[in-house]
Design a protein around this motif. Structure first.
Motif, PDB file in Angstrom:
ATOM      1  N   ASP A 197       0.848  -1.180   0.000  1.00 26.54           N
ATOM      2  CA  ASP A 197       0.000   0.000   0.000  1.00 26.54           C
ATOM      3  C   ASP A 197       0.891   1.241   0.000  1.00 26.54           C
ATOM      4  N   TYR A 237      -5.591   0.056 -10.929  1.00 27.63           N
ATOM      5  CA  TYR A 237      -6.007   0.870  -9.787  1.00 27.63           C
ATOM      6  C   TYR A 237      -7.347   1.529 -10.007  1.00 27.63           C
ATOM      7  N   THR A 246      -3.070  11.049   2.299  1.00 28.33           N
ATOM      8  CA  THR A 246      -3.418   9.872   1.515  1.00 28.33           C
ATOM      9  C   THR A 246      -4.927   9.760   1.428  1.00 28.33           C
ATOM     10  N   SER A 281      -7.712   7.110   0.060  1.00 32.12           N
ATOM     11  CA  SER A 281      -7.862   5.742  -0.438  1.00 32.12           C
ATOM     12  C   SER A 281      -9.330   5.345  -0.420  1.00 32.12           C
ATOM     13  N   ASP A 318      -1.623   5.786  -9.843  1.00 38.68           N
ATOM     14  CA  ASP A 318      -2.925   5.986  -9.201  1.00 38.68           C
ATOM     15  C   ASP A 318      -3.372   7.443  -9.251  1.00 38.68           C
TER      16      ASP A 318
END
Length: 417
Positions: A78, A413, A190, A192, A343
């Motif tokens: 990750d 992704y 981040t 996600s 990504d």
């Protein structure tokens, strides 16, 4: 080195096949200790390889935007784990050799080595190399007793133990400067995707940015009144959304891929008119029909409905730029930068003509692919070949020097199915 690692891998594989239930409690503890020591020794070898690859720029040469991105794709890590690996490799690269030696000998764990390296950097700003080496020696000794969190707290006062005469005068300023440098190095946010159509937001803010964030959301996160049933976390969430709306309404947010910064929702027109069916954001998350209709009424949001009779996806040779409805269709198909392992979201991307417009390529969905700035330059400069697969999704054929078999690669992704 490769032969030795192969032999070690074979030995570990043999251990993995051995029945743990047959061991005594004493032997199980010995196995636990031995595997932990082996893990630290392997970490030292891995970090040395990461340092060397990063120094050579190998990741960028292979098309990645950074070593962390390449490691995430290569090792299937990750984002946070990949960044930690690169950060620890960089910290050990400038740390005294004794820190690397301690990790290689399994005297410390990888996280303890990071703490000792950071502390050594702080001490070196206030003292000479002799004092720094002494501090490292003390911390390595303490690592046999304390976990990384406790070791970091002890390290903050290490000068009291190795150089008391410097502790009061220089330590405070040096520690503050080192903390600021670490905050600048470790700063990140981040985002996600989580199950259930949500995004998880996490990160580390430096002191200045933390002040800006609190100044912006604190006034907006106060309870709306005595009947406000929202929790503190929910109020902060809603305040964060308000700040984003206010920023978009200023009109000062930079353009996104040639279009003004905006929320783009994709939905079937018939489903929207009938108040059924979900809408899809350009980041891939889905919205309920009620939410889609509510947002479609907001003048600050541009509805993007694809598939209607008036929506032209092939604008031919008369138009070179891929904007408007065509770009939105491209975002819906690719979901972000289509280069394998990247990504980066649609708003960071430009549309690339697979067959260049100047060479007769059409400005159409079948001749376009979304690429971030880094990979757009990389595709133009390197020997990668871009094409659409049988299912209409982009695939990239690497140059022969990178993959002699030149097997097509895809980005996984952004895939939504």
């Amino acid at each position: 080195m490769i032969d030795e690692l192969a032999r070690a891998e074979g030995a570990v594989a043999a251990c993995a096949d051995a029945p743990a239930w047959a061991l005594s409690e004493h032997d199980l503890i010995a196995v636990l200790d031995a595997t932990h020591r082996l893990q630290q020794r392997l970490a030292a070898v891995q970090l040395a390889a990461v340092r060397e690859l990063d120094g050579r720029g190998a990741a960028v040469a292979q098309g990645a935007s950074s070593t962390a991105v390449w490691l995430r794709h290569r090792l299937r890590l990750d984002d946070a784990a990949a960044r930690r690996l690169v950060g620890l490799a960089a910290a050990l690269d400038v740390a005294p050799p004794a820190v690397r030696d301690a990790l290689a000998s399994a005297a410390v764990s990888a996280e303890q080595a990071r703490v000792i390296a950071d502390t050594a950097a702080t001490v070196s700003a206030a003292a000479d190399a002799e004092v720094t080496d002494k501090a490292v020696g003390v911390l390595v000794e303490w690592a046999g007793q304390f976990d990384p969190a406790v070791l970091r707290r002890l390290g903050a006062r290490i000068l009291d133990h190795v150089a008391p005469d410097l502790a009061e005068a220089a330590a405070a300023a040096a520690a503050l400067a080192a903390e600021a440098a670490r905050a600048a190095r470790d700063r990140h946010v981040t985002i996600s995707e989580q199950a259930g159509g949500c995004l998880r937001l996490s990160g580390i803010l430096d002191a200045e940015t933390a002040g800006l964030l609190r100044a912006a959301i604190d006034p907006l996160s106060a309870p709306a009144g005595p009947d406000d049933a929202r929790g503190a976390g929910q109020r902060r969430h809603d305040a964060f959304a308000d700040v984003c709306r206010l920023a978009l309404r200023t009109g000062e947010v930079p353009d996104s891929g040639g279009d003004p910064a905006q929320v783009v929702i994709t939905a079937s027109y018939d489903a929207l008119a009938a108040q059924v069916g979900a809408g899809t954001l350009d980041i891939g998350l889905q919205l309920t029909p009620d939410t889609v209709r509510r947002l479609a009424c907001d003048a600050a949001v541009l509805p993007a409905v694809l598939g209607g009779a008036g929506q032209v996806l092939d604008v031919g040779r008369q138009r070179r730029l891929i904007t408007g409805p065509l770009r939105r269709a491209l975002v819906l198909r690719d979901g972000g930068c289509a280069f394998p392992g990247c990504d980066r979201p649609p708003r960071w991307c430009a549309a690339h003509h697979i067959r260049h417009w100047a060479d007769g390529g059409l400005t159409s969905l079948d001749n376009a692919v979304l690429l971030c700035g880094h990979h757009h330059r990389h595709v133009h400069q390197a020997d990668w070949v871009v094409r659409l697969g049988d299912d209409g999704h982009p695939e990239f054929i690497p140059p022969a020097w990178l993959d002699p078999d030149q097997l097509p690669r895809r980005n996984h992704y952004h895939r939504r199915t």
